[in-house]
Structure formats: C-alpha cells, structure tokens
Design an enzyme around this catalytic site. Structure first.
Site, PDB file in Angstrom:
ATOM      1  N   ARG A 262       9.143  50.685  92.515  1.00  0.00           N
ATOM      2  CA  ARG A 262       8.162  50.132  91.576  1.00  0.00           C
ATOM      3  C   ARG A 262       8.615  48.761  91.078  1.00  0.00           C
ATOM      4  O   ARG A 262       7.796  47.840  90.941  1.00  0.00           O
ATOM      5  CB  ARG A 262       7.971  51.077  90.391  1.00  0.00           C
ATOM      6  CG  ARG A 262       7.050  50.521  89.318  1.00  0.00           C
ATOM      7  CD  ARG A 262       6.916  51.458  88.148  1.00  0.00           C
ATOM      8  NE  ARG A 262       6.017  50.901  87.142  1.00  0.00           N
ATOM      9  CZ  ARG A 262       5.630  51.533  86.039  1.00  0.00           C
ATOM     10  NH1 ARG A 262       6.062  52.759  85.791  1.00  0.00           N
ATOM     11  NH2 ARG A 262       4.815  50.953  85.178  1.00  0.00           N
TER      12      ARG A 262
ATOM     13  N   HIS B  21      -8.786  52.492  88.169  1.00  0.00           N
ATOM     14  CA  HIS B  21      -8.156  51.286  87.619  1.00  0.00           C
ATOM     15  C   HIS B  21      -9.060  50.056  87.769  1.00  0.00           C
ATOM     16  O   HIS B  21      -8.573  48.926  87.782  1.00  0.00           O
ATOM     17  CB  HIS B  21      -6.779  51.042  88.233  1.00  0.00           C
ATOM     18  CG  HIS B  21      -5.762  52.039  87.785  1.00  0.00           C
ATOM     19  ND1 HIS B  21      -4.424  51.943  88.103  1.00  0.00           N
ATOM     20  CD2 HIS B  21      -5.886  53.167  87.033  1.00  0.00           C
ATOM     21  CE1 HIS B  21      -3.776  52.969  87.569  1.00  0.00           C
ATOM     22  NE2 HIS B  21      -4.647  53.721  86.921  1.00  0.00           N
TER      23      HIS B  21
ATOM     24  N   ASN C 110      -0.664  57.535  92.035  1.00  0.00           N
ATOM     25  CA  ASN C 110      -1.279  56.221  92.236  1.00  0.00           C
ATOM     26  C   ASN C 110      -0.937  55.639  93.604  1.00  0.00           C
ATOM     27  O   ASN C 110       0.123  55.947  94.150  1.00  0.00           O
ATOM     28  CB  ASN C 110      -0.800  55.262  91.146  1.00  0.00           C
ATOM     29  CG  ASN C 110      -1.513  55.491  89.832  1.00  0.00           C
ATOM     30  OD1 ASN C 110      -2.711  55.726  89.812  1.00  0.00           O
ATOM     31  ND2 ASN C 110      -0.770  55.434  88.741  1.00  0.00           N
TER      32      ASN C 110
ATOM     33  N   TYR D 246      -6.919  47.492  82.923  1.00  0.00           N
ATOM     34  CA  TYR D 246      -6.558  46.964  84.245  1.00  0.00           C
ATOM     35  C   TYR D 246      -7.430  45.771  84.637  1.00  0.00           C
ATOM     36  O   TYR D 246      -7.060  44.998  85.518  1.00  0.00           O
ATOM     37  CB  TYR D 246      -6.670  48.056  85.308  1.00  0.00           C
ATOM     38  CG  TYR D 246      -5.574  49.084  85.204  1.00  0.00           C
ATOM     39  CD1 TYR D 246      -4.330  48.877  85.801  1.00  0.00           C
ATOM     40  CD2 TYR D 246      -5.766  50.257  84.485  1.00  0.00           C
ATOM     41  CE1 TYR D 246      -3.323  49.809  85.691  1.00  0.00           C
ATOM     42  CE2 TYR D 246      -4.751  51.196  84.364  1.00  0.00           C
ATOM     43  CZ  TYR D 246      -3.535  50.968  84.972  1.00  0.00           C
ATOM     44  OH  TYR D 246      -2.522  51.880  84.851  1.00  0.00           O
TER      45      TYR D 246
ATOM     46  N   CYS E 207      -7.232  60.450  86.557  1.00  0.00           N
ATOM     47  CA  CYS E 207      -6.580  59.334  85.863  1.00  0.00           C
ATOM     48  C   CYS E 207      -6.746  59.561  84.370  1.00  0.00           C
ATOM     49  O   CYS E 207      -7.721  60.199  83.938  1.00  0.00           O
ATOM     50  CB  CYS E 207      -7.223  58.016  86.273  1.00  0.00           C
ATOM     51  SG  CYS E 207      -6.502  56.549  85.499  1.00  0.00           S
TER      52      CYS E 207
END
Length: 421
Positions: free
Chosen positions: A90, A194, A144, A244, A164
């Site tokens: 990440r 998102h 995700n 987002y 989500c």
C-alpha cells in the site's frame, strides 16, 4: 450458522467482532472462523475476538486457521477483507504515482490499478475454494478496489456482493445532524465504488421526503469540512459527493498535499503496530478507541445487515451494495458493477431504479467504468500493454507520457505479485 473471515488477522477484525457480538439477534453466528496466512497476527486478533464474545455473552465459537480450505469448509458466508502485499505494498501504491505527478492512492488511479492486479487473482482462487466447499455459500467482498473485485467474482459465477462503508458512514452522519434514528435515513446513493454522490437524503424510506436541501442549508459547512472540499462546490452541485471525489475535483491540490507528508500507509502501519500490542493484552476485552482511527467505521454493522439479508435471517430489505448494473444506469453495460441502493435477499441484490443522471455525474461514471473494464482485463490476462491501456483510460491520468511512466513503475514495484511480469 458458520461464517468465515478471510483476512481475519487484520487489525480491522475486532470492529467486525464487536458488531457480531452486539447484533447477534440479527445474525446468530454459531461458528466464526478467522483465516489468515499470518499466524502471529491471528493469535493476537483471535484471542481478543474470543474475549469480546465472552464479555458480551455471545455463545458462538471462534477458531483461527492459516488453511483457507479448512476455514471456509461448510461456511454459509465468507467475508473477504484482504490486503495482498500488506501495508508495504500500500505504501508503494501511495508514493510512486506521485513521481509522475499523479495521485497516489490505494483504490483509485495508478495505485488502485496496482492493487487490483495483485488482488483479483488471489480473490478468484479463494472464491473457487469456497465454491468447492459449499456451492451455496455467499461471498461478501470488502476487499478494495471493491467494484473491480466484485465484478471479477460475479463474472466467474460466484454468489458475491460488494460492500463499502462510505454509504453507512454518510447515513450515520446525516442521522446525527438531523437528530433521528439512522434507520430512518435512506440515501439516493449513486455511482461506482469510491465514485458516488448522495443525490438525496430521504426520511422514512426510499420514497420519503428529501431533506438534502435542508441539510446543506443548515449544515453545509460541517459537511464540506468533512469532505475537505469548499462549501461553494457542495452548494453549486446541490449533492454530497463521497470524499473520494476530492481526488478528481481537486487533483493537483491533492498531489501537492500528498508530496509534503507521510503516506497514509505509513500512518496505518504505525497504528497497526500499536493496535496489535493492545490486542496481546489478556485483560483487553473490547475494541480499543484507537481502532476508530484505523478506518472502516460502521463496517461491522453494514456487514451484519448484508449477511443477515443474504442468508434469510432478516436484515434491512434495502441496502447500498455493489452489484451488477443490469440496466439500472442505461449508459453502462449490464455487467458493469455499480454502487446503489438495492433490494437484498436470499436471491442476492437487485438495484432500485435510479433517476436519469446529470451528465456531470454520468460522464465520469462512464469514463471510470471503461477504465475498470480495462483494469479487470489486465488483472485477468496480464501484460504490459493491457496495464498501459488501463492507465491511459483513467481520468486521473489520461496522458501518454504519464501512462508510460506509471506502467514501468507499477510493474517494477509489483513484480513479485504478477505471475506474468
């Protein structure tokens, strides 16, 4: 009822366990299996999970295993909350795109594509194991990028629904501002995972009074501050975009900001170290306050509600989920995965009708869906050219020079996770 959580060693998991314990009348779990390849984390998380159940007098049995096949055997539902490559991967997703002047984020843009490429093959392998163990098992995907992963699962014929926590977060926030019970708040939530907007906020049901104009008039400053967007943008739109959308509406500002501070992954990694130390305390029998800063707010309540509805144990009849479009947004193919309100039951999720969308939203949804088509193709078939095309199609990239540089970096940073590289 047996549930399995793949990725059960996550520091998120005590949030889920707390929800299972509190909401046991909605979802009466007899056996819960936490599955994770990291045995050391499993021991810590599993120990805390058992203490939470014991404190709240939940009679369910909690076991842990590193063996996926054993963990999902005879499970009625399997929750997926994976992070292939962990926080280290990440951290890369959030940093190397900045070298090309693009947003570094783990679920959208180039970082989101990298995560999809690492994740989709792993999730599909797990799903096949679930199907062999119990063809009727439901898969709830919280991994995700949820839209792309859920689409991969559905196209492979799995009984999957994506989840989500953005929608339930807005529901709880708006209920607090309106001083009503969250169950009274229904959202006209439309878009892709998102990439969503709250077009309306209704009281009493999907057809209830739309109080969004009142919310914006009375609480616009607070809403804008939470989204980190100017109040004037929210007022001009007349809707509430998910946070987002800031990556799209304020791209250059976000890139500058991200280049001046540690990545979110670095912050989370430090937080996880502290959380795991807490989980190892044999006197801790509730989720610690620090977990609220980790993310995933209200995830447990959304997961319980969805699992209960899918397994025929009640649950809310209408929930915001990720599922096949099937004509709901007429400008998208039927097999696109959208995030909208849907009727959820034992047969799965059926989206509710959505009014015609303003081109401002429909255009961006169509653009990102095209990217997701190409991203899934790259995840399933591999190849540098497919990665490049997906990056070029993404509205946060869209330039040949950027796409070339990002392709090279993505492959270099993810080679160990890409069988074709």
């Amino acid at each position: 009822m047996k549930l399995a959580v793949v990725g059960g060693g996550s520091t998120y998991t005590p949030e889920l366990i707390d929800g299972f314990a509190r909401l046991r009348d909605t979802l009466p779990i007899e056996e819960l299996v936490l599955v994770d390849p990291a045995a050391d984390r499993l021991d810590l998380v599993g120990g805390l999970a058992r203490r939470i159940f014991a404190k709240q007098d939940h009679a369910g049995r909690i076991t842990t295993t590193t063996d996926i096949d054993a963990g999902v055997a005879d499970a009625d539902a399997v929750l997926l909350q994976l992070r292939v490559g962990g926080q280290a991967a990440r951290n890369k997703d959030e940093t190397w795109p900045l070298e090309c002047g693009c947003v570094g984020q783990e679920t959208t843009g180039a970082g989101g594509l990298a995560k999809a490429l690492r994740t989709v093959p792993v999730v599909l392998d797990i799903a096949e194991r679930v199907r062999r163990a119990n063809p009727d098992a439901r898969i709830i995907d919280f991994t995700n990028p949820v839209g792309i992963v859920t689409r991969a699962l559905l196209q492979a014929g799995h009984k999957a629904v994506g989840l989500c926590n953005v929608a339930i977060g807005f529901q709880r926030k708006f209920a607090r501002l309106l001083d009503v019970n969250p169950s009274e708040v229904h959202l006209d939530h439309v878009g892709l995972n998102h990439l969503t907007w709250e077009l309306g906020v209704r009281l009493g049901g999907p057809d209830g009074e739309n109080v969004l104009p009142r919310l914006l008039a009375e609480h616009g400053d607070a809403i804008a501050d939470d989204l980190r967007m100017p109040r004037q943008v929210i007022d001009r739109l007349g809707v509430v975009p998910s946070y987002y959308l800031r990556y799209f509406y304020s791209h250059d500002e976000v890139v500058r900001e991200l280049g001046t501070k540690p990545s979110r992954a670095a912050e989370v990694a430090a937080m996880e170290k502290e959380l795991l130390a807490m989980y190892g305390d044999p006197t801790l029998d509730e989720k610690p306050e620090l977990l609220a800063k980790r993310g995933g707010a209200f995830y447990s309540e959304a997961a319980v509600d969805l699992a209960a509805s899918l397994l025929g144990n009640g649950g809310s009849p209408v929930q915001v989920v990720n599922t096949y479009n099937n004509g709901t947004l007429p400008f998208l193919p039927d097999d696109a995965v959208i995030e909208v309100q849907a009727r959820v039951g034992h047969d799965g999720a059926t989206p509710l009708a959505v009014p015609a969308l303003d081109p401002l939203y429909a255009g961006l949804i169509a653009n990102v869906t095209a990217y997701e088509d190409l991203a899934l193709e790259a995840a399933l078939r591999g190849g540098r050219d497919r990665v490049f095309k997906a990056l070029l199609a993404h509205p946060l990239i869209g330039q040949y020079e950027y796409a070339e540089g990002l392709t090279d970096r993505l492959i270099a940073h993810n080679r160990e996770h890409l069988a074709w590289a």
